[in-house]
Motif scaffolding. Structure first.
Motif, short mmCIF file in Angstrom:
data_model
loop_
_atom_site.label_atom_id
_atom_site.label_comp_id
_atom_site.label_asym_id
_atom_site.label_seq_id
_atom_site.Cartn_x
_atom_site.Cartn_y
_atom_site.Cartn_z
N SER A 284 -0.61 6.93 -4.00
CA SER A 284 0.82 7.05 -4.34
C SER A 284 1.22 8.50 -4.55
O SER A 284 1.61 8.91 -5.66
CB SER A 284 1.15 6.24 -5.61
OG SER A 284 0.89 4.88 -5.42
N GLN B 12 -0.09 5.22 4.68
CA GLN B 12 0.51 3.90 4.60
C GLN B 12 1.89 4.03 3.98
O GLN B 12 2.02 4.23 2.77
CB GLN B 12 -0.37 2.96 3.77
CG GLN B 12 -1.73 2.67 4.37
CD GLN B 12 -2.57 1.75 3.49
OE1 GLN B 12 -2.14 1.33 2.43
NE2 GLN B 12 -3.78 1.45 3.93
N SER C 222 6.02 2.56 3.68
CA SER C 222 6.86 1.38 3.83
C SER C 222 8.25 1.69 3.30
O SER C 222 8.45 2.60 2.49
CB SER C 222 6.25 0.19 3.08
OG SER C 222 6.11 0.48 1.70
N THR D 149 8.41 4.65 0.56
CA THR D 149 7.31 4.85 -0.38
C THR D 149 6.02 4.98 0.41
O THR D 149 5.91 4.50 1.54
CB THR D 149 7.17 3.67 -1.37
OG1 THR D 149 6.93 2.46 -0.63
CG2 THR D 149 8.41 3.53 -2.23
N ASP E 192 1.88 4.37 -0.07
CA ASP E 192 0.85 3.82 -0.94
C ASP E 192 -0.32 4.78 -1.10
O ASP E 192 -0.84 4.99 -2.19
CB ASP E 192 0.35 2.48 -0.39
CG ASP E 192 1.45 1.43 -0.38
OD1 ASP E 192 2.30 1.46 -1.28
OD2 ASP E 192 1.47 0.60 0.56
N LYS E 193 -0.76 5.33 0.03
CA LYS E 193 -1.83 6.32 -0.04
C LYS E 193 -1.92 7.08 1.28
O LYS E 193 -1.45 6.63 2.32
CB LYS E 193 -3.18 5.67 -0.35
CG LYS E 193 -3.72 4.73 0.71
CD LYS E 193 -5.09 4.19 0.29
CE LYS E 193 -5.64 3.21 1.31
NZ LYS E 193 -6.97 2.68 0.90
#
Length: 392
Positions: free
Chosen positions: A180, A358, A360, A367, A369-370
């Protein structure tokens, strides 16, 4: 006249990715330097050999480049579900200044190794053979990073056959996950736009993607500023007027991103934001003489760090590249051919690098995720570093 004797401080000199720096265990620092402030900054400046008007850092551990003028302070983590707290200090070469505003993604690859070897990771989390998963709390940017460190016979495995462009010799692969890199509560695009018109008085107005992921970064189109995206260091770093132009662009970018209130403040925030320029894939010969073909890469990227074109790519900037490439419409994504993508391979002055992200979209907001990439790390020297006792 009496002079104060030198003191010695336990330290380890490590390479992480395409950078190297001096690593300290927080508890090994003199008491005055165990807390943020003037004493700590003066100590680190003297260790590295700054400020040096000659620009060589001959009287210290620094290597006279942004990639080699770095310090790291580690401690057992105070954060729940984390193993180690990681604090990074970018030391200016010619000014009495340590910038604490960002992370070093390359040296992150060495944090897990140092933490294990220094006993900062609980023994039960380190297998006799296999991979140790080290949970890192990056204190500069307050983000979680996970390093996957190879272990052989209970010890960190440093040697291997993983090759990283920008590093001469192969070593063991360390996978690094930036978890994140932009919190949902934060603005990935501080201006609210994927692409802005960045007005730089006296220079021009440029299309720019300004993103806060990994490290605040201002992306420009290479063609808009007179480049092809295949440039090596000497083309830019040997021209003071060009470097001043980039610094002015960086300063105005920092204002637009809300990092500073006016351009005069940019001098005290040298580490962030970064400026990078992107271009469609083109053939070129890297600094090592390696041929890079358009079929090897999705795009070309060149980035500046601490006022100079970087010899490879900063790890944190690679996070920004991977993130921006995954989001359709950014300049990075456009240079890579557009569309949705979960990874990108880009060309830099020393060769190529692949980074995965990743991303989205939810109700119009993006955003991540990583972001994942592979680096390597190695201890170069360990023991004590010495500085005059009155240096701090």
């Amino acid at each position: 006249m009496a002079h104060v004797a030198q003191i010695k401080i336990p330290a380890t000199y490590m390479r992480g990715g395409t950078s190297k720096g001096v690593f300290f265990n927080l508890g090994d620092l003199p008491e005055a330097a165990q807390v943020p402030g003037e004493a700590r900054d003066k100590l680190l400046l003297r260790v590295i050999g700054s400020p040096d008007p000659y620009g060589k850092q001959t009287d210290g551990m620094g290597g006279a480049t942004s990639s080699t003028s770095k310090t790291v302070i580690l401690a057992k983590s105070e954060k729940a579900d984390h193993d180690v707290d990681y604090l990074f200090g970018q030391v200016s070469i010619d000014k009495p200044f340590v910038d604490w505003s960002g992370n070093c993604g390359n040296l992150t690859a060495a944090v897990g190794s140092f933490a294990i070897s220094s006993g900062l990771v609980d023994a039960e989390r380190v297998p006799d053979n296999g991979t140790a998963v080290v949970r890192i709390w990056q204190k500069n940017i307050e983000k979680t990073i996970v390093a996957h460190v190879p272990i052989t016979n209970g010890m960190v495995q440093e040697t291997g056959d993983f090759e990283l462009d920008g590093v001469t010799f192969p070593a063991a692969e360390v996978e690094v996950e930036f978890i994140s890199p932009v919190d949902p509560s934060e603005a990935m695009f501080p201006t609210g736009n994927l692409v802005d018109d960045l007005e730089v008085p006296g220079i021009g107005t440029f299309k720019a993607t300004m993103i806060n992921a990994g490290i605040p970064t201002v992306f420009l189109n290479a063609g808009d500023i007179g480049y092809t995206g295949t440039e090596l260091q000497e083309v830019i770093n040997g021209d003071p007027a060009v470097l001043e132009r980039f610094e002015t662009i960086r300063a105005y970018g920092a204002v637009h991103m809300g990092l500073i209130e006016n351009i005069e403040e940019a001098a005290a925030r040298q580490h962030t934001p970064k400026v990078a320029f992107v271009a469609n894939p083109q053939d070129y010969v890297s600094s090592s003489g390696k041929q890079v073909n358009t079929t090897d890469i999705d795009l070309n990227v060149r980035a500046l760090s601490m006022g100079k074109l970087h010899h490879a790519m900063m790890g944190t900037a690679a996070v920004a590249i991977g993130t921006a490439a995954a989001i359709p419409g950014t300049l990075v994504n456009q240079a890579a051919g557009g569309g949705e993508r979960s990874s990108v391979t880009f060309g830099h002055p020393s060769g190529t690098l692949k980074v995965g992200a990743q991303a989205s979209q939810n109700e119009g907001d993006w955003t991540v995720d990583k972001v994942v990439m592979s680096r390597s790390a190695r201890v170069l020297m360990e023991g004590w570093v010495r500085i005059p006792g009155d240096a701090f």
